[in-house]
Design an enzyme around this catalytic site. Structure first.
Site, mmCIF file in Angstrom:
data_model
loop_
_atom_site.group_PDB
_atom_site.id
_atom_site.type_symbol
_atom_site.label_atom_id
_atom_site.label_comp_id
_atom_site.label_asym_id
_atom_site.label_seq_id
_atom_site.Cartn_x
_atom_site.Cartn_y
_atom_site.Cartn_z
ATOM 1 N N LYS A 37 34.404 32.252 37.152
ATOM 2 C CA LYS A 37 35.617 32.661 36.509
ATOM 3 C C LYS A 37 36.753 32.903 37.506
ATOM 4 O O LYS A 37 37.923 32.820 37.159
ATOM 5 C CB LYS A 37 35.363 33.960 35.713
ATOM 6 C CG LYS A 37 34.389 33.779 34.563
ATOM 7 C CD LYS A 37 34.213 35.062 33.750
ATOM 8 C CE LYS A 37 33.175 35.935 34.387
ATOM 9 N NZ LYS A 37 31.877 36.077 33.776
ATOM 10 N N GLY A 38 36.416 33.247 38.727
ATOM 11 C CA GLY A 38 37.416 33.718 39.688
ATOM 12 C C GLY A 38 38.590 32.799 39.942
ATOM 13 O O GLY A 38 39.696 33.250 40.219
ATOM 14 N N GLU B 224 39.041 26.973 43.880
ATOM 15 C CA GLU B 224 38.224 28.185 43.927
ATOM 16 C C GLU B 224 39.073 29.357 44.405
ATOM 17 O O GLU B 224 40.083 29.172 45.089
ATOM 18 C CB GLU B 224 37.033 27.888 44.877
ATOM 19 C CG GLU B 224 36.170 29.051 45.282
ATOM 20 C CD GLU B 224 35.369 29.684 44.153
ATOM 21 O OE1 GLU B 224 35.954 30.002 43.101
ATOM 22 O OE2 GLU B 224 34.162 29.909 44.353
ATOM 23 N N ASP B 225 38.667 30.566 44.034
ATOM 24 C CA ASP B 225 39.436 31.748 44.428
ATOM 25 C C ASP B 225 39.311 32.058 45.917
ATOM 26 O O ASP B 225 40.304 32.300 46.592
ATOM 27 C CB ASP B 225 39.030 32.966 43.575
ATOM 28 C CG ASP B 225 37.524 33.234 43.545
ATOM 29 O OD1 ASP B 225 36.753 32.495 44.182
ATOM 30 O OD2 ASP B 225 37.106 34.188 42.853
ATOM 31 N N ASP C 178 33.959 32.634 51.220
ATOM 32 C CA ASP C 178 33.445 33.792 51.947
ATOM 33 C C ASP C 178 32.325 33.290 52.876
ATOM 34 O O ASP C 178 32.597 32.781 53.955
ATOM 35 C CB ASP C 178 32.973 34.794 50.886
ATOM 36 C CG ASP C 178 32.580 36.139 51.437
ATOM 37 O OD1 ASP C 178 33.138 36.551 52.452
ATOM 38 O OD2 ASP C 178 31.707 36.799 50.830
ATOM 39 N N LYS D 39 37.832 33.976 54.047
ATOM 40 C CA LYS D 39 37.399 35.037 54.965
ATOM 41 C C LYS D 39 36.517 34.387 56.033
ATOM 42 O O LYS D 39 35.294 34.404 55.925
ATOM 43 C CB LYS D 39 36.554 36.073 54.204
ATOM 44 C CG LYS D 39 37.344 37.082 53.400
ATOM 45 C CD LYS D 39 36.433 38.235 52.992
ATOM 46 C CE LYS D 39 36.223 38.289 51.524
ATOM 47 N NZ LYS D 39 35.379 39.407 51.060
ATOM 48 N N PHE E 120 36.728 43.448 50.997
ATOM 49 C CA PHE E 120 36.468 43.011 49.626
ATOM 50 C C PHE E 120 37.756 43.137 48.818
ATOM 51 O O PHE E 120 38.347 44.201 48.726
ATOM 52 C CB PHE E 120 35.346 43.819 48.976
ATOM 53 C CG PHE E 120 34.828 43.166 47.729
ATOM 54 C CD1 PHE E 120 33.913 42.121 47.812
ATOM 55 C CD2 PHE E 120 35.295 43.542 46.475
ATOM 56 C CE1 PHE E 120 33.463 41.482 46.668
ATOM 57 C CE2 PHE E 120 34.850 42.909 45.326
ATOM 58 C CZ PHE E 120 33.933 41.877 45.431
ATOM 59 N N VAL E 121 38.192 42.014 48.251
ATOM 60 C CA VAL E 121 39.464 42.006 47.528
ATOM 61 C C VAL E 121 39.272 41.764 46.023
ATOM 62 O O VAL E 121 38.294 41.137 45.602
ATOM 63 C CB VAL E 121 40.436 40.947 48.104
ATOM 64 C CG1 VAL E 121 40.936 41.364 49.479
ATOM 65 C CG2 VAL E 121 39.791 39.556 48.168
ATOM 66 N N ASP F 51 37.135 39.608 40.937
ATOM 67 C CA ASP F 51 36.629 40.800 40.267
ATOM 68 C C ASP F 51 35.773 41.692 41.146
ATOM 69 O O ASP F 51 35.269 41.285 42.192
ATOM 70 C CB ASP F 51 35.754 40.382 39.079
ATOM 71 C CG ASP F 51 34.399 39.855 39.539
ATOM 72 O OD1 ASP F 51 34.383 38.913 40.363
ATOM 73 O OD2 ASP F 51 33.358 40.388 39.105
ATOM 74 N N ARG G 46 40.195 41.448 37.312
ATOM 75 C CA ARG G 46 40.635 40.052 37.412
ATOM 76 C C ARG G 46 42.096 39.900 36.972
ATOM 77 O O ARG G 46 42.768 38.958 37.350
ATOM 78 C CB ARG G 46 39.772 39.154 36.505
ATOM 79 C CG ARG G 46 38.331 39.029 36.939
ATOM 80 C CD ARG G 46 37.673 37.894 36.159
ATOM 81 N NE ARG G 46 36.218 37.940 36.221
ATOM 82 C CZ ARG G 46 35.484 37.406 37.179
ATOM 83 N NH1 ARG G 46 36.068 36.800 38.186
ATOM 84 N NH2 ARG G 46 34.167 37.486 37.161
HETATM 85 P P1 IMP Z 1 30.530 32.572 49.045
HETATM 86 O O1 IMP Z 1 29.491 31.751 48.374
HETATM 87 O O2 IMP Z 1 29.932 33.681 49.844
HETATM 88 O O3 IMP Z 1 31.554 31.787 49.826
HETATM 89 O O4 IMP Z 1 31.254 33.377 47.920
HETATM 90 C C1 IMP Z 1 32.176 32.869 47.126
HETATM 91 C C2 IMP Z 1 32.255 33.667 45.863
HETATM 92 O O5 IMP Z 1 31.996 35.054 46.077
HETATM 93 C C3 IMP Z 1 33.658 33.601 45.345
HETATM 94 O O6 IMP Z 1 33.767 32.561 44.407
HETATM 95 C C4 IMP Z 1 33.854 34.953 44.705
HETATM 96 O O7 IMP Z 1 33.477 34.884 43.361
HETATM 97 C C5 IMP Z 1 32.925 35.870 45.432
HETATM 98 N N1 IMP Z 1 33.629 36.684 46.442
HETATM 99 C C6 IMP Z 1 33.583 36.557 47.782
HETATM 100 N N2 IMP Z 1 34.355 37.448 48.390
HETATM 101 C C7 IMP Z 1 34.917 38.181 47.411
HETATM 102 C C8 IMP Z 1 35.856 39.274 47.398
HETATM 103 O O8 IMP Z 1 36.340 39.787 48.426
HETATM 104 N N3 IMP Z 1 36.200 39.738 46.168
HETATM 105 C C9 IMP Z 1 35.709 39.243 45.008
HETATM 106 N N4 IMP Z 1 34.849 38.212 44.968
HETATM 107 C C10 IMP Z 1 34.457 37.703 46.160
HETATM 108 MG MG MG Z 2 34.028 32.725 42.409
#
Ligand code: IMP
Ligand code: MG
Length: 171
Positions: free
Chosen positions: A38-39, A94-95, A98, A126, A147-148, A154, A160
């Site tokens: 959803k992000g 994508e939002d 990370d 990040k 964490f944002v 969310d 959101r």
């Molecule tokens: P990754 O797989 O660790 O790169 O994570 C990506 C997903 O984690 C993103 O699509 C977000 O939904 C969630 N996410 C990562 N960091 C944050 C944050 O700081 N706030 C909220 N959601 C996050």
């Molecule tokens: Mg996401």
């Protein structure tokens, strides 16, 4: 809660990202955006409105975080795209990137559908948290390891709807 990026700042960056994306593709080619639910839906909504009429879109849903500020490292496909991607210029929207695990998973499954090209646009990155080296062609803002929330992002499904991006204070 501290505001990290306000609404006008986000808007300005998205307008320039949209222009950059448009100039990277041949003018007559369609661009098919795949928003990650959803992000990514708020970023997607603003990005398409800063682009020209050659844009089409679809959505995909994955889950990686389970009511936690830490990644479980596990990605699950909850909803696939509706339309075929074969022969199209596809951009994943994508939002945030990370650890990179979610996008690596998405890029792998979408690349297998034989798109004409596959790129990724993320509003936030990040880099200090990266576990896998994932390629993201379009990044809105690079941020620190905080964490944002807001603007689609969310914490336990809340916040959101904030029009800005804020840092969630650890409790
Ligand atoms: P990754 O797989 O660790 O790169 O994570 C990506 C997903 O984690 C993103 O699509 C977000 O939904 C969630 N996410 C990562 N960091 C944050 C944050 O700081 N706030 C909220 N959601 C996050
Ligand atoms: Mg996401």
């Amino acid at each position: 809660m501290t505001v990290l990026l306000d609404a006008p700042q986000i808007h300005e960056r998205i307008v320039s990202l949209a222009a950059e994306i448009e100039s990277d593709y041949p003018p007559d080619d369609e661009i098919h955006l795949v928003g990650v639910l959803k992000g990514g839906f708020v970023f997607m909504a603003d990005l398409i409105r800063a682009m020209s009429a050659r844009v089409t879109l679809d959505f995909i849903a994955v889950s990686s975080y389970q009511q936690s500020t830490r990644s479980s490292g596990e990605v699950r496909l909850l909803k696939d795209v509706d339309a075929r991607l074969e022969g199209r210029h596809v951009i994943i929207v994508e939002d945030i990137v990370d650890t990179g695990l979610t996008l690596t998973y998405l890029q792998d499954i979408l690349r297998a559908r034989a798109p004409k090209s596959l790129r990724t646009a993320c509003l936030l990155s990040k880099p200090s948290r990266r576990l896998v080296d994932v390629k993201v062609e379009y990044i809105g803002f690079t941020i620190e390891d905080k964490f944002v929330i807001g603007y689609g992002l969310d914490f336990a499904e809340k916040f959101r709807n904030l029009p800005h991006i804020a840092v969630m204070d650890e409790t």
